[in-house]
Write a protein that holds these residues in place. Structure first.
Motif, PDB file in Angstrom:
ATOM      1  N   LYS A 105      -0.289   5.657  -7.163  1.00 55.06           N
ATOM      2  CA  LYS A 105      -0.698   7.060  -7.098  1.00 55.06           C
ATOM      3  C   LYS A 105      -1.611   7.399  -8.272  1.00 55.06           C
ATOM      4  O   LYS A 105      -1.431   6.877  -9.377  1.00 55.06           O
TER       5      LYS A 105
ATOM      6  N   LYS B  14       0.848  -1.185   0.000  1.00 56.19           N
ATOM      7  CA  LYS B  14       0.000   0.000   0.000  1.00 56.19           C
ATOM      8  C   LYS B  14       0.889   1.242   0.000  1.00 56.19           C
ATOM      9  O   LYS B  14       1.913   1.288   0.686  1.00 56.19           O
ATOM     10  N   GLY B  15       0.508   2.228  -0.770  1.00 53.24           N
ATOM     11  CA  GLY B  15       1.301   3.444  -0.854  1.00 53.24           C
ATOM     12  C   GLY B  15       2.416   3.390  -1.871  1.00 53.24           C
ATOM     13  O   GLY B  15       3.215   4.327  -1.977  1.00 53.24           O
TER      14      GLY B  15
END
Length: 307
Positions: free
Chosen positions: A183, A177-178
């Motif tokens: 994005k 995640k991230g």
């Protein structure tokens, strides 16, 4: 008289006649004519030198010799029937013993825990022995009867093995995640996927199926780490920007257990056929058939939808 003088068919007649105390009822149970049963009883009396059944006030009664024969003969007939026909019956709830399977690491992750769960629910007295094996070693284990069932991807099999394809798997990208690829402004295409370092699982320490498929499209990737099992994969993907590309079942298991995010590979590179393989000696075994059905059910249930 020796045992070789006895027609074993006569023992079946004797068992039923002693049980029924009636030639008429015995003939009905045996599906034979009453004269045929009477003739068999006459032969038995001659062979054993005993009347076996004689008339009493309320029908036929057993002689002392027949009384001595009744119980052990019944036990012997039950034993013979069990030896010949018990193999046709299998009740997982009552079964005991060990199920022995092999699977490559990518399939051990999603299949083995689910299979163990099903055994605990439906066959609580059965134990599971799972071996991690590539295709060549898996076939060797089948040949040596070390395992009963192999799950994996197999090329042309020798004639003494049977197989069944149970699922066609594509590939998913697995990231933490991230990860920058997630994005909103990121371009999630093949060029972007290949721009990041990759974690590869290969039991033999060489290129994976996915690398072979990439090569067919004239592509390759930057491999940050190559490991032989999935044990280290979660730790390697949780830090930095590394990506994993694995078959769908393995990717789904990793996402469910460790909270990773999966995305379809943004290019149709092909699929892997996952199959069951077994030795022909086990083709008709009821226990083995049940095991194959359970593994198939697991793979069908785990088959992921497109994300």
């Amino acid at each position: 008289m020796s045992f070789g003088d006895i027609d074993l068919k006569l023992l079946k007649v004797l068992h039923v006649v002693l049980s029924e105390r009636s030639v008429t009822r015995a003939s009905e149970r045996l599906g034979r004519s009453q004269p045929a049963v009477s003739n068999a009883l006459r032969r038995l009396r001659d062979l054993l030198g005993d009347e076996l059944l004689v008339r009493g006030p309320n029908g036929l009664v057993l002689t002392p010799r027949a009384q001595a024969l009744e119980r052990p003969l019944g036990e012997a007939m039950a034993l013979v029937e069990g030896c010949l026909f018990d193999g046709d019956r299998f009740d997982p709830a009552d079964a005991s013993g060990v199920f022995r399977i092999s699977a490559p690491d990518r399939l051990s992750v999603p299949v083995v825990p689910s299979l163990l769960d099903r055994l605990q629910r439906f066959a609580p007295r059965l134990r599971l022995h799972a071996v991690t094996a590539d295709r060549n070693y898996a076939l060797e284990l089948l040949d040596r009867d070390v395992v009963e069932l192999a799950v994996g991807t197999f090329a042309k099999l020798p004639h003494h093995f049977n197989s069944e394809t149970i699922v066609q798997e594509g590939f998913l990208c697995v990231v933490r995640k991230g990860h920058p690829l997630l994005k909103p402004q990121a371009h999630f295409d093949m060029a972007a996927v290949l721009s990041y370092p990759h974690v590869v699982v290969s039991a033999a320490g060489r290129d994976s199926f996915f690398d072979d498929l990439l090569e067919g499209h004239g592509l390759s990737r930057n491999i940050l780490a190559r490991v032989t099992t999935f044990n280290a994969v979660p730790h390697l993907l949780m830090q930095g920007e590394a990506i994993g590309i694995f078959t769908k079942l393995a990717s789904q298991a990793l996402a469910a257990s460790f909270g990773f995010v999966t995305r379809p590979v943004p290019m149709d590179v092909g699929r892997i056929a996952t199959a069951l393989a077994w030795h022909v000696r086990n083709e008709q075994d009821k226990k083995h058939i049940w095991l194959r059905q359970e593994v198939k059910a697991i793979c069908h249930g785990l088959k992921p939808t497109e994300t």
